[in-house]
Structures are given as structure tokens and as C-alpha cells.
Design a protein around this motif. Structure first.
Motif: not given
Lengths: 110, 114
Positions: B23-42
Motif C-alpha cells: 500500500c502507498v498511503p496518502i503522503s502527509n497522512h499519519l495513521y494507517f490501517y488494514w481491513y479485510r472483507q471476505i466475499l459477501g461479508q462486512k
């Protein structure tokens, strides 16, 4: 506990009609956000409403927040076929991470 | 307009293999996250990262997962030994300031574990 439970799970309307989606949450929040996801694609931020706000507008979108009922609604007016997507509400935790609901799948028929 | 980018867009791997999602976040952003979404789920939160360390992680984020910001621009999620149930869409997101601002999501990496 689950945050951000949307209803209905699925909504099918005709183009031009309004679409209303609701979201409930369980704990206190700083803000609530709505995101849109086209099938198999990324999440697009639509609107953020802070806990001290009751209503917010952005184009054809209107969001309300009732902190006493722990609920929010998203209204899309004059819907278009291009609005067909899944819509998620999300509440923000202290570190900024989002807790998403299961989403409402909106289908707008031309 | 600045945006979060992710590579690859799709990855197919064999069970037990290691994968690295970038991932390449937006350059001046300070907080970074990962999320996942299994097919058909939240969409489910995995981990947040600030000031070069994990600030919060979910119960999904077990010892098989790790995150790194190896340089000033990339943010990676590594799965050491993939399982079938790791098949999902993985989203990276970044935020300028925690507590009230908009989180920007990348387009996702679709991971399929066979």
C-alpha cells in the motif's frame, strides 16, 4: 458488540425514487461515516457526521444522526442507476479505526 | 487528488505460502490501517499503525500477520503462512489525524488462497 448495523439488507427501487438506509450502533461515538462500495471494488467515502451534528447534506445525500437512539439514516434523493452499490455505515474508534456494519445493497432499476 | 494505491490488485497463492500486500498511503497522512472483507461479508478492521508501531489490532490479526512501513511511502501487510480462510479483499486506508477525519481507502487487493 457489533457496531453499525444497517437495514434494510437489500433495497430495490426505480430510478428517480428516493432511497433510505438506516444504521444503528451500540456504543457512544465521535462520528459516523457512510461509505459506498461498487461490486468488488474499493470503499468510497460519502459523508461524515459528527456526534454533535443532527443532519448533514452533500449533493443528493442527506444524513441524519440521532445519538439518543444511536441511529443514523442515509437518504439518496432522485436515485440513478449509477447509485447501485452497497452502502455501509461505520463508526470511528479512538485510534481512528472504523467498525463497519453489514451494509445495505441498493439496486436502482432504470 | 491524492489517493491510496495498492498492489497487486489480485493475488493467487497456495495455502502455506507467504504473501505481502503493498500500500502507498496518502503522503502527509499519519495513521494507517488494514481491513479485510471476505466475499459477501462486512469490512473488518485488522490493524492500525501510527508512529512506526501498531496502535491497535483486532483478534483477527494473529501471529500470522505483520505490518511494516519499510520506508517513507510504503505500508505492507504480510501473511506468513496463508490459510484458505485468508481469501478476502484486503483494503489499506490512511488518515491524516485520528479522531474525526475522513479515512481514505485504497482499491483493495483480492487475495485467493488455494
Amino acid at each position: 458488540s457489533q457496531q453499525g448495523e444497517e437495514d434494510p439488507q437489500a433495497l430495490s427501487i426505480q430510478e428517480g425514487e428516493n432511497a433510505t438506509m438506516n444504521c444503528s450502533y451500540k456504543t457512544s461515538i465521535n462520528n459516523l461515516q457512510w461509505y459506498r462500495q461498487n461490486s468488488g471494488r474499493g470503499l468510497v467515502h460519502l459523508i461524515l457526521i459528527r456526534s454533535n451534528e443532527r443532519e448533514k447534506h452533500s449533493g443528493r445525500l442527506r444524513v441524519t444522526l440521532d445519538t439518543s437512539k444511536k441511529s443514523s439514516s442515509l437518504l439518496i434523493t432522485a436515485s440513478r442507476a449509477a447509485d447501485t452499490a452497497s452502502y455501509f455505515c461505520a463508526t470511528t474508534r479512538s485510534q481512528g479505526n472504523l467498525i463497519f456494519g453489514k451494509g445495505t445493497k441498493l439496486s436502482v432499476k432504470p | 487528488e491524492p489517493e491510496v494505491t495498492q498492489t497487486p490488485s489480485h493475488q493467487v497463492t497456495q495455502m502455506g505460502q507467504e504473501v505481502i500486500l503493498r500500500c502507498v498511503p496518502i503522503s502527509n497522512h499519519l495513521y494507517f490501517y488494514w481491513y479485510r472483507q471476505i466475499l459477501g461479508q462486512k469490512v473488518e478492521f485488522l490493524v492500525s499503525f501510527y508512529n512506526n508501531e501498531i496502535s491497535e489490532k483486532s483478534e483477527i490479526f494473529d501471529d500470522q500477520f505483520s505490518v511494516e512501513r519499510p520506508d517513507g511511502s510504503n505500508f505492507t501487510l504480510k501473511i506468513r503462512s496463508t490459510k484458505l480462510e485468508d481469501s478476502a479483499m484486503y483494503f489499506c486506508a490512511s488518515l491524516f489525524v485520528a479522531g474525526g477525519e475522513t479515512q481514505y481507502f485504497g482499491p483493495g487487493t483480492r487475495l485467493l488462497v488455494l
